[in-house]
Design a protein around this motif. Structure first.
Motif, short mmCIF file in Angstrom:
data_model
loop_
_atom_site.label_atom_id
_atom_site.label_comp_id
_atom_site.label_asym_id
_atom_site.label_seq_id
_atom_site.Cartn_x
_atom_site.Cartn_y
_atom_site.Cartn_z
N LEU A 31 49.91 33.09 53.28
CA LEU A 31 50.23 31.66 53.33
C LEU A 31 48.97 30.80 53.16
N THR A 32 47.89 31.23 53.80
CA THR A 32 46.63 30.47 53.69
C THR A 32 46.11 30.46 52.26
N LEU A 80 39.98 33.47 43.12
CA LEU A 80 38.97 34.17 43.90
C LEU A 80 38.52 33.36 45.10
N THR A 81 38.46 32.05 44.94
CA THR A 81 38.07 31.18 46.05
C THR A 81 39.09 31.25 47.19
N SER A 82 40.36 31.07 46.84
CA SER A 82 41.40 31.10 47.87
C SER A 82 41.52 32.49 48.49
N LEU A 83 41.39 33.52 47.67
CA LEU A 83 41.45 34.90 48.16
C LEU A 83 40.34 35.18 49.16
N THR A 84 39.12 34.82 48.80
CA THR A 84 37.96 35.11 49.65
C THR A 84 38.03 34.36 50.96
N ILE A 85 38.35 33.08 50.91
CA ILE A 85 38.45 32.29 52.15
C ILE A 85 39.50 32.87 53.07
N SER A 86 40.65 33.22 52.52
CA SER A 86 41.74 33.74 53.32
C SER A 86 41.38 35.09 53.96
N VAL A 87 40.77 35.98 53.17
CA VAL A 87 40.38 37.29 53.70
C VAL A 87 39.35 37.13 54.82
N LEU A 88 38.39 36.23 54.64
CA LEU A 88 37.36 36.01 55.66
C LEU A 88 37.95 35.40 56.92
N LEU A 89 38.99 34.60 56.77
CA LEU A 89 39.62 33.97 57.93
C LEU A 89 40.48 34.95 58.73
N TRP A 90 41.28 35.75 58.02
CA TRP A 90 42.30 36.56 58.69
C TRP A 90 41.97 38.04 58.79
N GLY A 91 40.98 38.50 58.06
CA GLY A 91 40.64 39.91 58.09
C GLY A 91 39.75 40.28 59.27
N LEU A 93 36.54 41.48 60.12
CA LEU A 93 35.28 41.54 59.37
C LEU A 93 34.40 42.72 59.76
N LYS A 94 34.85 43.51 60.74
CA LYS A 94 34.14 44.74 61.07
C LYS A 94 34.61 45.90 60.21
N ASN A 95 35.65 45.66 59.42
CA ASN A 95 36.22 46.70 58.57
C ASN A 95 35.47 46.78 57.25
N GLY A 96 34.85 47.91 56.99
CA GLY A 96 34.04 48.07 55.79
C GLY A 96 34.83 48.04 54.50
N TYR A 97 36.08 48.48 54.55
CA TYR A 97 36.91 48.48 53.34
C TYR A 97 37.10 47.07 52.78
N LEU A 98 37.24 46.09 53.67
CA LEU A 98 37.39 44.71 53.22
C LEU A 98 36.16 44.25 52.44
N TRP A 99 34.98 44.57 52.97
CA TRP A 99 33.74 44.13 52.32
C TRP A 99 33.51 44.84 51.00
N ILE A 100 33.84 46.12 50.94
CA ILE A 100 33.68 46.86 49.68
C ILE A 100 34.62 46.30 48.61
N THR A 101 35.87 46.03 49.00
CA THR A 101 36.84 45.50 48.05
C THR A 101 36.43 44.11 47.58
N MET A 237 43.68 46.71 54.67
CA MET A 237 43.84 46.31 53.28
C MET A 237 45.15 45.55 53.05
N SER A 238 46.08 45.67 54.01
CA SER A 238 47.30 44.88 53.91
C SER A 238 46.97 43.39 53.94
N VAL A 239 46.00 43.03 54.76
CA VAL A 239 45.58 41.62 54.84
C VAL A 239 45.02 41.17 53.49
N PHE A 240 44.22 42.03 52.88
CA PHE A 240 43.66 41.71 51.57
C PHE A 240 44.79 41.55 50.55
N CYS A 241 45.75 42.48 50.57
CA CYS A 241 46.88 42.41 49.63
C CYS A 241 47.71 41.16 49.86
N GLY A 242 47.89 40.78 51.12
CA GLY A 242 48.62 39.57 51.42
C GLY A 242 47.93 38.34 50.85
#
Length: 359
Positions: A31-32, A80-91, A93-101, A237-242
Motif C-alpha cells: 500500500l505504501t 524504484l523510488t517508491s519500492l526502495t522507500i517502502s522496503v526501508l520503511l516496512w522491512g 533492515l537486519k535481514n541481509g536478503y533485503l539489502w542484497i536484493t 522477501m515477502s515484504v519486498f515482493c509486496g
C-alpha cells in the motif's frame, strides 16, 4: 525501519506487536509503495516533460507506434523510488536478503538509467552497446550472487518443481547459475516492455506469486509440510515482493493504455533483475520459467527469430519480434494484445502456485 523502531515497543503497547507479522508488513509495504507512486506520478511525469525526457521510437518498429514518440520515459525511476522507500520503511533492515536484493535491483537500474540517458543525449534509439549492457548486468549479477553464496545459511542446492526430493548442489558453480537467472530475467522483462502496460502487468502477477513462495519457504513449518526447501530469513522477501507489486500497481495507473509514461530500461532491467534475485533467494529458480513464462516466451521469440533469420539468410518465423509485435502486425489492437498476454501470465502463475501441492 518501522519494524526496528516500533516492534520493541510491543512489550509495553501490544498494538505494536502487529509489526512482528510479515503478512501485516507485506500488505502495508504494498500500500505504501502504491500510494507513493500514485501520488508522485503526476508531478514526476510533468518533470520528465519539462526536462524533455521523451521516448524515441525506432523506425523499423510497427508504424502505429510512431504516435508514441515524445511520451515521457524513464518512469522506472519512480518505481524504484517508491519500492526502495517502502522496503526501508516496512522491512526488517537486519535481514541481509533485503539489502542484497536492493543492491542488485538498484545497480541494475543504474545500468538501465545510463542506457536511457545515452539514448536521450544522442536523440536516437541507441544507448549502451549490447556488449557493454550485458557486461554491466553480468558484473552486477556476479557480485550479488557472490554475496548470496557467502551469506550464512544460504543453500547452493537447486530444487525442481513437481519433484519432492530431487536436488542438485552446485557448490561454487551456483554463483554462475544464479547470475544467469538474474541476467536472463532482466533481459526478458526488458524485451517484453514494448506496449503500454505489457511488462508491468505480468511483473505484478509474478511479484504476488513470489510473495506466496517467499512466505512459505521462509516459514519452517509450512515449508516442511509442503516439502519445500526452507530458507531461514527468506520470508522477509515477502515484504519486498509486496512493495514491488504495490509500486507496479501505482505505475500501471499511468502506464496503462494509452500510456502517459514509459518505464524505460531503468525500470525494465531493474525489475527483471529483482524478480530473478527473488527466485534465487526463495530457491524457486527453475519455477521462474513458469512464473515469468510470458517473459520467457517473449525472449525466446527474439532468439528464434534472430537465429532463423541468420540460418535462412533473411527468412522470418514471425512478422516481427518480440512476439507482441507479431500480433500487432496481424491486426490485433494494442489493448487486445496487452490484456491477452496478461491473461497468459496469470494462468502460468496459477500453474506455478499449484506446484506447492503437486510434488
Amino acid at each position: 525501519m518501522l519494524y526496528l523502531l516500533l516492534y520493541p515497543l510491543g512489550t509495553n503497547f501490544t498494538i505494536f506487536n502487529v509489526f512482528r507479522y510479515i503478512t501485516f508488513r507485506t500488505i502495508y509495504a504494498g500500500l505504501t509503495a502504491f500510494l507513493i507512486c500514485f501520488l508522485l506520478g503526476p508531478w514526476f511525469i510533468q518533470k520528465l516533460k519539462d526536462l524533455q525526457v521523451r521516448q524515441y521510437i525506432r523506425q523499423e518498429g510497427p508504424q502505429s507506434h510512431q504516435k508514441k514518440a515524445g511520451t515521457p520515459t524513464m518512469g522506472g525511476t519512480l518505481i524504484l523510488t517508491s519500492l526502495t522507500i517502502s522496503v526501508l520503511l516496512w522491512g526488517n533492515l537486519k535481514n541481509g536478503y533485503l539489502w542484497i536484493t536492493l543492491f542488485i535491483t538498484l545497480t541494475t537500474g543504474l545500468v538501465g538509467f545510463l542506457d536511457d540517458y545515452l539514448m536521450l543525449a544522442r536523440k536516437q534509439n541507441k544507448g549502451l552497446s549490447a556488449r557493454n549492457k550485458l557486461g554491466c548486468q553480468t558484473l552486477v549479477a556476479l557480485l550479488g550472487s557472490l554475496l548470496l553464496y557467502f551469506y550464512p545459511g544460504f543453500s547452493t542446492e537447486i530444487t525442481f518443481p513437481f519433484f519432492k526430493h530431487t536436488t542438485v548442489d552446485l557448490g561454487l558453480g551456483y554463483v554462475l547459475f544464479a547470475s544467469l537467472v538474474i541476467v536472463a530475467a532482466s533481459n526478458a522483462v526488458n524485451l517484453t516492455d514494448g506496449l503500454d502496460g505489457l511488462a508491468i502487468g505480468p511483473m505484478i502477477v509474478a511479484s504476488v506469486t513470489y510473495m506466496v513462495f517467499a512466505y512459505v519457504t521462509g516459514h519452517a513449518r509450512i515449508a516442511a509440510y509442503l516439502q519445500l526447501a526452507y530458507v531461514p530469513g527468506g520470508g522477509e522477501m515477502s515484504v519486498f515482493c509486496g512493495a514491488l507489486a504495490g509500486s507496479g500497481l501505482g505505475f500501471l495507473w499511468f502506464n496503462a493504455y494509452p500510456a502517459q509514461v514509459f518505464m524505460g530500461d531503468v525500470g525494465s532491467l531493474s525489475l527483471g533483475a529483482a524478480l530473478g534475485t527473488i527466485a534465487v533467494i526463495c530457491k524457486q529458480e527453475i519455477l521462474l520459467v513458469l512464473v515469468g513464462g510470458l517473459f520467457v516466451i517473449e525472449a525466446l521469440s527474439v532468439i528464434f527469430q534472430v537465429g532463423y533469420f541468420k540460418m535462412t539468410h533473411g527468412r522470418r518465423i514471425f512478422r516481427m519480434a518480440p512476439l507482441h509485435h507479431h500480433f500487432e502486425l496481424k491486426g490485433w489492437p494494442e489493448p487486445k494484445v496487452i490484456v491477452r498476454f496478461w491473461i497468459i501470465a496469470i494462468a502460468l502463475a496459477l500453474v506455478a502456485i499449484s506446484t506447492l501441492k503437486i510434488r
